[in-house]
Design a protein around this motif. Structure first.
Motif, PDB file in Angstrom:
ATOM      1  N   THR A 105      -6.357  -0.701   5.062  1.00  0.00           N
ATOM      2  CA  THR A 105      -6.538   0.741   4.913  1.00  0.00           C
ATOM      3  C   THR A 105      -5.292   1.452   5.403  1.00  0.00           C
ATOM      4  N   SER A 111       0.842  -1.190   0.000  1.00  0.00           N
ATOM      5  CA  SER A 111       0.000   0.000   0.000  1.00  0.00           C
ATOM      6  C   SER A 111       0.878   1.240   0.000  1.00  0.00           C
ATOM      7  N   THR A 152      -4.263   6.977  -2.677  1.00  0.00           N
ATOM      8  CA  THR A 152      -3.748   5.764  -2.055  1.00  0.00           C
ATOM      9  C   THR A 152      -3.678   4.634  -3.074  1.00  0.00           C
ATOM     10  N   TYR A 153      -2.834   3.682  -2.777  1.00  0.00           N
ATOM     11  CA  TYR A 153      -2.655   2.491  -3.619  1.00  0.00           C
ATOM     12  C   TYR A 153      -2.733   1.254  -2.733  1.00  0.00           C
ATOM     13  N   TYR A 154      -3.353   0.200  -3.283  1.00  0.00           N
ATOM     14  CA  TYR A 154      -3.373  -1.108  -2.623  1.00  0.00           C
ATOM     15  C   TYR A 154      -3.109  -2.179  -3.654  1.00  0.00           C
ATOM     16  N   THR A 155      -2.283  -3.129  -3.309  1.00  0.00           N
ATOM     17  CA  THR A 155      -2.123  -4.264  -4.191  1.00  0.00           C
ATOM     18  C   THR A 155      -3.423  -5.067  -4.185  1.00  0.00           C
ATOM     19  N   ASP A 156      -3.681  -5.783  -5.270  1.00  0.00           N
ATOM     20  CA  ASP A 156      -4.983  -6.423  -5.441  1.00  0.00           C
ATOM     21  C   ASP A 156      -5.366  -7.341  -4.283  1.00  0.00           C
ATOM     22  N   SER A 157      -4.388  -8.042  -3.744  1.00  0.00           N
ATOM     23  CA  SER A 157      -4.702  -9.052  -2.731  1.00  0.00           C
ATOM     24  C   SER A 157      -5.189  -8.468  -1.406  1.00  0.00           C
ATOM     25  N   VAL A 158      -4.991  -7.161  -1.208  1.00  0.00           N
ATOM     26  CA  VAL A 158      -5.414  -6.551   0.064  1.00  0.00           C
ATOM     27  C   VAL A 158      -6.538  -5.529  -0.103  1.00  0.00           C
ATOM     28  N   LYS A 159      -6.959  -5.288  -1.327  1.00  0.00           N
ATOM     29  CA  LYS A 159      -8.021  -4.303  -1.559  1.00  0.00           C
ATOM     30  C   LYS A 159      -9.282  -4.708  -0.813  1.00  0.00           C
ATOM     31  N   GLY A 160      -9.882  -3.738  -0.140  1.00  0.00           N
ATOM     32  CA  GLY A 160     -11.085  -3.994   0.639  1.00  0.00           C
ATOM     33  C   GLY A 160     -10.821  -4.508   2.034  1.00  0.00           C
ATOM     34  N   ARG A 161      -9.565  -4.882   2.317  1.00  0.00           N
ATOM     35  CA  ARG A 161      -9.235  -5.416   3.650  1.00  0.00           C
ATOM     36  C   ARG A 161      -8.287  -4.507   4.417  1.00  0.00           C
TER      37      ARG A 161
END
Length: 123
Positions: free
Chosen positions: A69, A49, A58-67
């Motif tokens: 912050t 992130s 902000t940026y999130y790698t796909d595997s942590v999106k929605g989980r």
């Protein structure tokens, strides 16, 4: 010495939450983007992130999106990573690092690496 100090790691069961903190030491984070990276055993360090200097991007790698912050409190010179619904693949050493103003996908463009915080997710 300019670096981050990470804390908040530990052992969690799948589905639980942890919050990591990253405090800047020897510099102000205010004009910098700050990213969280993790490194699992035998794997390369990956960017999880990032938050830019304004806090608006902000940026999130796909595997942590929605989980996960990411957030920042410049007054406390601290960046946080709230991690919810943890799973075994989240296990690893978590590091934070910074670069001027904007996030980058290139790990070599970041500095101020701390000692890391170990996160272990296991039942």
């Amino acid at each position: 010495q300019v670096q981050f100090v990470e804390s908040g790691g530990g052992l969690a069961q799948p589905g639980e939450s942890l919050t990591l903190s990253c405090v800047g030491s020897g510099f102000a984070i205010e004009n910098n983007a700050v990213a969280w990276f993790r490194q699992a055993p035998g794997k390369e360090r990956e960017r999880v992130s990032c938050i830019d200097h304004s806090g608006l991007w902000t940026y999130y790698t796909d595997s942590v999106k929605g989980r996960f912050t990411i957030s920042r409190d410049n007054a406390k010179n601290t960046v946080y990573l709230q991690m919810n619904s943890l799973n075994n693949e989240d296990t690893g050493e978590y590091f934070c690092a910074y670069r001027l103003l904007h996030c980058s996908a290139d790990v070599d463009r970041y500095g101020g690496w701390g000692q890391g915080a170990q996160v272990t997710v296991s039942s």
